[in-house]
Design a protein around this motif. Structure first.
Motif: not given
Length: 343
Positions: A264-275
């Motif tokens: 899957v493209s991209g990275q799992t977002p971190g909890p500091l800055s979710p989209p």
């Protein structure tokens, strides 16, 4: 009809950090029923382990837990620590991942199991040692090895010791956190089936925390899929595996070797800055215009199937779907003419 053994209602887990508060679990609502195995699925870092520890209030002092965790009518978050200790192990057992780090290297495995009986059941030393030997035999280890130390066991045997510890007091609920992590395929299946078999024999319940969707589909009655700290899909295991509704679940399934081994493209977002909006939208090939603007709710789809996705809503036109970033087909059940899901 089975009834809830454990109910988690609108659970938020926030950690205080040097960069400010970080919410690792957000709006988690789940039910675990009597005699049920629930598979809690998601990638590393999505908040699965945090949720498991939150149930038993085993998080560090910088964690703030809000919401309700109700076990057989008792809100565990309202209990003083002294009473909470009585629930740990006896009512709710837990198997941590990485037994090498969890077991005391200077105590024999038999003694570590026996201590559980001495603390919770007030047994004498000999009686506790006898019970420890019985538990070792139950998980396929000779009671004669109770005098051996953790370093004398293989990875698979250490996992069996952890099973014995987790089930020693016959808890009504077992939380198994990545119980097969680091094991080869054959050993993984042996351990997983051992745990599930013992849980079902005791008519107990289990939360199986794993990133292995295939394993969960094989052992669990229901599946809950987590992404970036929240539940994005829940349903009966067979239905989720055969007919996933959330694009993340679909992508997770198709990352398996037998399903195409597609990344899957991209990275799992971190909890500091979710989209903003849907947390999966930056990686989703079926995203709509609203996906980056509005956070979707977890809504019932059909029967016991729930999903957190705008593709579920009727009336969406196919022209609102962004151009895929990968050459893939839409998930099963998606109707391009209506931009909606069908059961």
């Amino acid at each position: 009809m089975s009834f809830p053994l454990l109910s988690i209602e609108d659970l938020n887990v926030t950690f205080k950090t040097s960069k400010g508060p970080v919410m690792v679990n957000e709006g988690i609502s789940l039910e675990i029923r009597e005699g049920e195995i629930l598979g809690l699925i998601g990638e590393t870092g999505c908040g699965k382990t945090t949720l498991g520890k939150a149930i038993l209030r085993l998080l560090s002092g910088n964690a703030k837990i809000e919401g309700k965790i109700v076990y057989r009518g008792t809100d565990l978050l309202s209990l003083p620590e002294k009473e909470m200790r009585l629930f740990r192990g006896k009512e709710i057992g837990i198997m941590f991942q990485n037994p090498s780090a969890c077991l005391n290297p200077v105590l024999s495995t038999g003694r570590q199991i026996a201590e559980i009986y001495r603390y919770h059941e007030s047994m004498g030393k000999k009686e506790a040692e006898k019970k420890a030997g019985e538990m070792l035999e139950l998980v396929g280890i000779s009671s004669l090895r109770g005098d051996d130390y953790p370093h004398q066991f293989s990875g698979g045997m250490l996992q069996r010791v952890m099973v014995a510890i987790g089930l020693a007091l016959r808890p009504g609920l077992l939380i198994a956190d990545e119980p097969t992590k680091g094991l080869d395929t054959d050993t993984k299946l042996q351990i997983a089936e051992l745990i599930a078999g013992l849980v079902r024999r005791e008519n107990a319940s289990m939360i199986l925390i794993t990133h292995d969707l295939e394993l969960a589909g094989r052992l669990a009655d229901r599946i809950a899929v987590m992404y970036a700290g929240e539940i994005v899909e829940t349903g009966m295991a067979a239905e989720v595996i055969s007919n996933p509704k959330h694009p993340y679940t679909f992508d997770l399934l198709h990352s398996l070797p037998g399903k195409g081994f597609r990344t899957v493209s991209g990275q799992t977002p971190g909890p500091l800055s979710p989209p903003s909006g849907c947390r999966y939208n930056p990686r989703c090939d079926l995203r709509l215009k609203a996906c980056s603007q509005v956070h979707p709710a977890l809504l019932g789809f059909c029967d016991e199937h729930f999903t957190r996705c705008f593709l579920y809503e009727k009336g969406r036109r196919k022209e609102t779907v962004a151009q895929p970033t990968l050459n893939v087909h839409p998930a099963p059940g998606y109707v391009e003419e209506e931009g909606a899901w069908n059961c």
